[in-house]
Scaffold this motif. Structure first.
Motif, PDB file in Angstrom:
ATOM      1  N   TYR A   1     -92.145 -61.368 -12.796  1.00 42.01           N
ATOM      2  CA  TYR A   1     -91.326 -60.412 -12.181  1.00 42.01           C
ATOM      3  C   TYR A   1     -91.680 -60.382 -10.689  1.00 42.01           C
ATOM      4  O   TYR A   1     -92.478 -60.817 -10.238  1.00 42.01           O
ATOM      5  N   ASP A   2     -90.802 -59.789  -9.924  1.00 43.45           N
ATOM      6  CA  ASP A   2     -91.052 -59.492  -8.626  1.00 43.45           C
ATOM      7  C   ASP A   2     -92.136 -58.702  -8.276  1.00 43.45           C
ATOM      8  O   ASP A   2     -92.386 -57.974  -8.929  1.00 43.45           O
ATOM      9  N   ASP A   3     -92.895 -59.089  -7.334  1.00 43.46           N
ATOM     10  CA  ASP A   3     -94.081 -58.598  -6.960  1.00 43.46           C
ATOM     11  C   ASP A   3     -95.248 -58.938  -8.010  1.00 43.46           C
ATOM     12  O   ASP A   3     -96.438 -58.176  -8.167  1.00 43.46           O
TER      13      ASP A   3
ATOM     14  N   SER B   1     -96.263 -60.967  -4.782  1.00 43.02           N
ATOM     15  CA  SER B   1     -96.890 -60.149  -3.807  1.00 43.02           C
ATOM     16  C   SER B   1     -97.103 -60.545  -2.664  1.00 43.02           C
ATOM     17  O   SER B   1     -97.458 -59.929  -1.600  1.00 43.02           O
TER      18      SER B   1
ATOM     19  N   ALA C   1     -92.665 -51.397 -12.721  1.00 43.50           N
ATOM     20  CA  ALA C   1     -91.208 -51.361 -12.714  1.00 43.50           C
ATOM     21  C   ALA C   1     -90.939 -52.346 -13.719  1.00 43.50           C
ATOM     22  O   ALA C   1     -89.793 -51.844 -14.522  1.00 43.50           O
TER      23      ALA C   1
ATOM     24  N   ASN D   1     -98.511 -56.061  -8.472  1.00 43.02           N
ATOM     25  CA  ASN D   1     -97.859 -54.826  -7.949  1.00 43.02           C
ATOM     26  C   ASN D   1     -96.411 -54.337  -8.762  1.00 43.02           C
ATOM     27  O   ASN D   1     -96.201 -53.166  -8.828  1.00 43.02           O
ATOM     28  N   GLY D   2     -95.694 -55.397  -9.210  1.00 45.13           N
ATOM     29  CA  GLY D   2     -94.533 -54.891  -9.641  1.00 45.13           C
ATOM     30  C   GLY D   2     -94.702 -54.462 -11.267  1.00 45.13           C
ATOM     31  O   GLY D   2     -93.583 -54.384 -12.117  1.00 45.13           O
ATOM     32  N   THR D   3     -95.770 -54.553 -12.012  1.00 48.84           N
ATOM     33  CA  THR D   3     -95.968 -54.154 -13.331  1.00 48.84           C
ATOM     34  C   THR D   3     -95.221 -52.900 -13.859  1.00 48.84           C
ATOM     35  O   THR D   3     -94.476 -52.714 -14.716  1.00 48.84           O
TER      36      THR D   3
END
Length: 339
Positions: A17-19, A59, A90, A86-88
């Motif tokens: 996923y993003d980040d 990230s 979300a 870092n996107g966890t």
């Protein structure tokens, strides 16, 4: 990162996923690719999947392309692995992500997460009643948000049935080596470790936080640099004069620096580093204590035995038989080593 014939291979779907943290993707996929190059049979078919199918911006800013849409993944899956980063937060709140992860888990032989990817598995209800780990900095949060998960922050990775969770970032490599060993045996896992130039396939129960991370790092850069140098070269001459010459100070000044910033002497810091390196070899290999002593800079197996008694209060043979990694004695309980 695909396969023209996934049904004939061990199909591994990495969910991103993003980040996301790029190493959480690179460590497993890289190790599995190396296993293929060394003859893994059946080989691994690695797929990257995201909710949108548009790839994932990590990230670090690097975009991982070649992803497929999670909803399009069908058929039998060997392993589904959810990464962290870092996107966890979300991702763990994304209903589409959780729905697809639950769907794919039903098709998978094995479930795994890296680092904070455990939050996604927990949010999907897949860790309820299970023992699990995550990055040491997020363990309290995982336990608070998901009280039905038995959080254990001591190991590098945890297996509970067919569910594997791992600690922070590079522990993904330790987890993947363990999966390769489960699938193809220890010989291939060792070949992959050698190809990746990793020092040791660390056992699951090795502590996440080493002696150099368990306390705040010393404020003096020279001392920090020397600790890293010592940890990487435990078999070499690490006498105080050699260390002092390396950083261009007198032996007396080096001793003052270690006393000020670490509360110990250079010689004792070296002995501790050697002892902790040795305990990992005792736990993670079948080498004799004499061989381990040579690799870790001890003059003899007897010197190593004494170091284990001073640091852990037990012998190497007992440490090897223990189900878990031994914990160091508190400083006040340790015996002062002889000259």
């Amino acid at each position: 990162m695909g396969s023209s014939d996934p049904e004939a291979k061990r199909r591994v779907v990495i969910v991103a996923y993003d980040d996301a943290q790029i190493l959480d993707v690179a460590c497993p996929s890289g190790a599995l690719e190396v296993a293929n190059s060394h003859g893994a049979s059946p080989p691994y078919a690695i797929e990257l999947a995201t909710v949108s199918g548009q790839g994932a911006r990590t990230s670090s800013g690097i975009v991982l392309a070649g992803a497929r849409r999670l909803a399009s993944v069908t058929g039998r899956i060997d392993t589904i692995l959810v990464v962290g980063g870092n996107g966890t937060e979300a991702a763990a709140k994304d209903v589409r992500m959780l729905t697809q992860v639950r769907r794919l888990v039903a098709r998978s032989r094995r479930i795994a997460s890296v680092c904070t990817g455990a939050f996604v598995l927990a949010a999907a209800g897949l860790l309820d009643g299970r023992r699990a780990t995550t990055h040491w900095g997020y363990g309290d949060m995982l336990a608070t948000v998901f009280p039905d998960v038995a959080v254990d922050l001591a190991p590098l990775y945890v297996r509970d049935g067919n569910v594997y969770t791992s600690a922070g970032v590079t522990s993904a490599l330790d987890l993947t080596l363990a999966l390769i060993e489960d699938d193809h045996g220890p010989t291939l896992a060792r070949e992959v470790a050698r190809e990746l130039v990793t020092y040791l396939h660390r056992p699951a129960d090795q502590a996440q936080i080493s002696m150099f991370l368990s306390a705040p790092p010393p404020g003096d850069r020279l001392v920090r640099d020397l600790l890293g140098y010592i940890a990487a070269r435990v078999a070499e001459d690490l006498s105080p004069p050699v260390l002092a010459a390396r950083v261009g100070v007198s032996t007396r000044h080096l001793t003052r620096l270690f006393a000020t910033h670490l509360g110990t002497t250079p010689a004792r810091a070296v002995r501790t580093a050697r002892t902790e390196a040795a305990v990992h070899l005792v736990r993670g290999s079948e080498l004799s204590l004499a061989a381990i002593a040579r690799r870790c800079g001890f003059r003899s197996a007897e010197n190593l035995r004494q170091a284990f008694l001073d640091h852990y209060g037990m012998t190497g043979d007992r440490i090897r038989r223990m189900p878990d990694m031994p914990q160091p004695l508190r400083p006040e309980a340790r015996r002062t080593p002889g000259a």
